[in-house]
Write a protein that holds these residues in place. Structure first.
Motif, PDB file in Angstrom:
ATOM      1  N   TYR A 136       0.820  -1.211   0.000  1.00  0.00           N
ATOM      2  CA  TYR A 136       0.000   0.000   0.000  1.00  0.00           C
ATOM      3  C   TYR A 136       0.856   1.264   0.000  1.00  0.00           C
ATOM      4  CZ  TYR A 136      -4.137  -2.871   0.985  1.00  0.00           C
ATOM      5  OH  TYR A 136      -5.157  -3.788   0.914  1.00  0.00           O
ATOM      6  N   GLU A 137       1.953   1.265   0.768  1.00  0.00           N
ATOM      7  CA  GLU A 137       2.810   2.455   0.805  1.00  0.00           C
ATOM      8  C   GLU A 137       3.477   2.683  -0.547  1.00  0.00           C
ATOM      9  OE1 GLU A 137       5.568   2.289   4.013  1.00  0.00           O
ATOM     10  OE2 GLU A 137       4.071   2.828   5.531  1.00  0.00           O
ATOM     11  N   TYR A 138       3.933   1.600  -1.190  1.00  0.00           N
ATOM     12  CA  TYR A 138       4.545   1.740  -2.517  1.00  0.00           C
ATOM     13  C   TYR A 138       3.525   2.285  -3.515  1.00  0.00           C
ATOM     14  CZ  TYR A 138       6.093   0.448  -7.190  1.00  0.00           C
ATOM     15  OH  TYR A 138       6.405   0.476  -8.528  1.00  0.00           O
ATOM     16  N   CYS A 139       2.319   1.708  -3.518  1.00  0.00           N
ATOM     17  CA  CYS A 139       1.293   2.135  -4.470  1.00  0.00           C
ATOM     18  C   CYS A 139       0.842   3.565  -4.201  1.00  0.00           C
ATOM     19  CB  CYS A 139       0.102   1.181  -4.420  1.00  0.00           C
ATOM     20  SG  CYS A 139       0.464  -0.475  -5.052  1.00  0.00           S
ATOM     21  N   ALA A 140       0.735   3.937  -2.920  1.00  0.00           N
ATOM     22  CA  ALA A 140       0.330   5.304  -2.581  1.00  0.00           C
ATOM     23  C   ALA A 140       1.383   6.299  -3.050  1.00  0.00           C
ATOM     24  CB  ALA A 140       0.109   5.426  -1.081  1.00  0.00           C
ATOM     25  N   LYS A 141       2.652   5.935  -2.892  1.00  0.00           N
ATOM     26  CA  LYS A 141       3.733   6.818  -3.321  1.00  0.00           C
ATOM     27  C   LYS A 141       3.748   6.946  -4.841  1.00  0.00           C
ATOM     28  CE  LYS A 141       7.481   6.219  -1.087  1.00  0.00           C
ATOM     29  NZ  LYS A 141       8.766   5.634  -0.602  1.00  0.00           N
ATOM     30  N   THR A 142       3.418   5.850  -5.527  1.00  0.00           N
ATOM     31  CA  THR A 142       3.453   5.842  -6.989  1.00  0.00           C
ATOM     32  C   THR A 142       2.216   6.489  -7.605  1.00  0.00           C
ATOM     33  OG1 THR A 142       4.700   3.773  -6.907  1.00  0.00           O
ATOM     34  CG2 THR A 142       3.721   4.369  -9.016  1.00  0.00           C
ATOM     35  N   MET A 143       1.056   6.195  -7.011  1.00  0.00           N
ATOM     36  CA  MET A 143      -0.206   6.646  -7.591  1.00  0.00           C
ATOM     37  C   MET A 143      -0.733   7.922  -6.946  1.00  0.00           C
ATOM     38  SD  MET A 143      -1.940   2.843  -7.796  1.00  0.00           S
ATOM     39  CE  MET A 143      -3.457   3.396  -8.564  1.00  0.00           C
ATOM     40  N   GLY A 144      -0.136   8.322  -5.828  1.00  0.00           N
ATOM     41  CA  GLY A 144      -0.565   9.550  -5.171  1.00  0.00           C
ATOM     42  C   GLY A 144      -1.868   9.370  -4.419  1.00  0.00           C
ATOM     43  N   PHE A 221      -2.734 -12.879  -0.804  1.00  0.00           N
ATOM     44  CA  PHE A 221      -2.436 -12.315  -2.119  1.00  0.00           C
ATOM     45  C   PHE A 221      -1.289 -11.313  -2.039  1.00  0.00           C
ATOM     46  CE2 PHE A 221      -5.730 -13.896  -4.920  1.00  0.00           C
ATOM     47  CZ  PHE A 221      -5.291 -13.528  -6.183  1.00  0.00           C
ATOM     48  N   LEU A 222      -1.389 -10.367  -1.102  1.00  0.00           N
ATOM     49  CA  LEU A 222      -0.410  -9.286  -1.040  1.00  0.00           C
ATOM     50  C   LEU A 222       0.967  -9.776  -0.606  1.00  0.00           C
ATOM     51  CD1 LEU A 222      -2.572  -6.353   0.350  1.00  0.00           C
ATOM     52  CD2 LEU A 222      -1.836  -6.788  -1.992  1.00  0.00           C
ATOM     53  N   TYR A 223       1.022 -10.889   0.094  1.00  0.00           N
ATOM     54  CA  TYR A 223       2.314 -11.495   0.413  1.00  0.00           C
ATOM     55  C   TYR A 223       3.047 -11.841  -0.878  1.00  0.00           C
ATOM     56  CZ  TYR A 223       5.646 -15.083   1.947  1.00  0.00           C
ATOM     57  OH  TYR A 223       6.782 -15.831   2.154  1.00  0.00           O
ATOM     58  N   VAL A 224       2.336 -12.436  -1.830  1.00  0.00           N
ATOM     59  CA  VAL A 224       2.941 -12.808  -3.115  1.00  0.00           C
ATOM     60  C   VAL A 224       3.224 -11.562  -3.949  1.00  0.00           C
ATOM     61  CG1 VAL A 224       2.638 -14.173  -5.221  1.00  0.00           C
ATOM     62  CG2 VAL A 224       1.773 -15.041  -3.038  1.00  0.00           C
ATOM     63  N   VAL A 225       2.337 -10.561  -3.873  1.00  0.00           N
ATOM     64  CA  VAL A 225       2.566  -9.302  -4.584  1.00  0.00           C
ATOM     65  C   VAL A 225       3.854  -8.646  -4.088  1.00  0.00           C
ATOM     66  CG1 VAL A 225       1.715  -6.952  -4.944  1.00  0.00           C
ATOM     67  CG2 VAL A 225       0.134  -8.881  -5.104  1.00  0.00           C
ATOM     68  N   ALA A 226       4.040  -8.599  -2.770  1.00  0.00           N
ATOM     69  CA  ALA A 226       5.240  -7.976  -2.203  1.00  0.00           C
ATOM     70  C   ALA A 226       6.503  -8.717  -2.646  1.00  0.00           C
ATOM     71  CB  ALA A 226       5.144  -7.944  -0.681  1.00  0.00           C
ATOM     72  N   ILE A 227       6.433 -10.039  -2.719  1.00  0.00           N
ATOM     73  CA  ILE A 227       7.580 -10.820  -3.192  1.00  0.00           C
ATOM     74  C   ILE A 227       7.879 -10.468  -4.645  1.00  0.00           C
ATOM     75  CG2 ILE A 227       8.377 -13.151  -3.755  1.00  0.00           C
ATOM     76  CD1 ILE A 227       6.827 -14.157  -1.333  1.00  0.00           C
ATOM     77  N   ASP A 228       6.824 -10.375  -5.462  1.00  0.00           N
ATOM     78  CA  ASP A 228       6.992 -10.028  -6.875  1.00  0.00           C
ATOM     79  C   ASP A 228       7.633  -8.653  -7.019  1.00  0.00           C
ATOM     80  OD1 ASP A 228       6.260 -11.045  -9.637  1.00  0.00           O
ATOM     81  OD2 ASP A 228       5.329  -9.065  -9.720  1.00  0.00           O
ATOM     82  N   MET A 229       7.217  -7.712  -6.179  1.00  0.00           N
ATOM     83  CA  MET A 229       7.782  -6.366  -6.222  1.00  0.00           C
ATOM     84  C   MET A 229       9.253  -6.383  -5.808  1.00  0.00           C
ATOM     85  SD  MET A 229       4.449  -4.439  -4.612  1.00  0.00           S
ATOM     86  CE  MET A 229       5.103  -2.791  -4.592  1.00  0.00           C
ATOM     87  N   HIS A 230       9.585  -7.197  -4.809  1.00  0.00           N
ATOM     88  CA  HIS A 230      10.983  -7.338  -4.400  1.00  0.00           C
ATOM     89  C   HIS A 230      11.820  -7.880  -5.553  1.00  0.00           C
ATOM     90  CE1 HIS A 230      12.127  -6.348  -0.312  1.00  0.00           C
ATOM     91  NE2 HIS A 230      10.937  -6.719   0.123  1.00  0.00           N
ATOM     92  N   GLU A 231      11.308  -8.903  -6.210  1.00  0.00           N
ATOM     93  CA  GLU A 231      12.069  -9.543  -7.290  1.00  0.00           C
ATOM     94  C   GLU A 231      12.248  -8.620  -8.485  1.00  0.00           C
ATOM     95  OE1 GLU A 231       9.797 -13.112  -7.825  1.00  0.00           O
ATOM     96  OE2 GLU A 231      10.896 -14.190  -6.253  1.00  0.00           O
ATOM     97  N   ARG A 232      11.382  -7.621  -8.617  1.00  0.00           N
ATOM     98  CA  ARG A 232      11.513  -6.629  -9.687  1.00  0.00           C
ATOM     99  C   ARG A 232      12.348  -5.425  -9.244  1.00  0.00           C
ATOM    100  NH1 ARG A 232       7.994  -7.182 -14.037  1.00  0.00           N
ATOM    101  NH2 ARG A 232       6.486  -8.881 -13.814  1.00  0.00           N
TER     102      ARG A 232
END
Length: 235
Positions: A136-144, A221-232
């Motif tokens: 959520y913090e990453y998305c808020a920072k990115t999407m405002g 779901f968000l556990y896997v999303v966070a892992i995907d974001m880390h890997e990117r």
């Protein structure tokens, strides 16, 4: 602070959505967060063994520590003496049952599945309690300010009972912004990541007793999303 606001912040801390809780000694008793690793007390007189035990008892993790900060050397010297006396009191030692409880807390992990430890040792592990905040913090920072957390999810309705008819929404996929555009994490990917591991087998009962089924599904779901974001390389 209003009681409702206080209770909300306390619940966020208990769920792991907040990493730090600043409070008065009003919460010295009754705060039970098994993953709390540190208690820091400042400008707070140590009134005796009970005060120390109650304060230190808020740090429940097996490797937890409590720190006292005060600018008065005389007070510090007296406090150190009292803490030394407390440490020698055999009646205050953990029982074997309490030690076993803490050992159980430390074993809520499945190698290769949970939790996720980034290759960079300086980065925090990803778990079911901090993944919401990370994403959520990453998305808020990115999407405002336009971010609505629910917009990250795509739902699908399924009939779970024909009569009386009952329909339940399931998360079909989650998405998040990246430099290459929105990335999708599908239910199939989430299931593949978790494999045969059931969520309740890695959830700490004392921290998840108030989580609804929908909350658990989002964290899964968000556990896997966070892992995907880390890997990117986004976190």
């Amino acid at each position: 602070m209003a009681d409702s606001k206080r209770d909300l912040e306390m619940e966020r801390f208990r769920k792991g959505e907040l990493n730090v809780l600043i409070c008065t000694n009003a919460l010295e008793e009754g705060v039970d967060v098994s993953d709390c690793a540190f208690v820091i007390r400042f400008n707070r007189p140590l009134l005796g063994q009970k005060s120390h035990i109650q304060g230190a008892g808020r740090a429940r993790r097996s490797d937890a520590k409590i720190f006292y900060f005060d600018n008065d050397p005389d007070k510090e010297e007296g406090r150190a003496k009292l803490l030394s006396e407390v440490a020698k009191d055999e009646s205050l030692r953990l029982t074997e049952a309490q030690r076993e409880e803490r050992r159980i807390d430390a074993t809520l992990s499945i190698p290769g599945v949970y939790p996720f430890n980034p290759p960079e040792s300086a980065k925090a592990e990803v778990n079911l309690y901090n993944c919401l905040q990370m994403v959520y913090e990453y998305c808020a920072k990115t999407m405002g300010q336009s971010l609505n957390p629910e917009d990250l999810f795509t739902y699908e309705e399924k009939v779970i009972c024909e009569y009386p008819r009952q329909v339940r929404k399931f998360i079909k996929e989650a998405k998040y912004p990246s430099p290459e555009g929105f990335q999708q994490v599908t239910l199939e990917r989430v299931n593949a990541r978790w494999g045969d591991t059931k969520l309740d087998s890695v959830l700490d009962p004392s921290r998840s007793r108030n989580l609804k089924t929908e909350d658990k599904e989002k964290r899964r779901f968000l556990y896997v999303v966070a892992i995907d974001m880390h890997e990117r390389g986004l976190l």
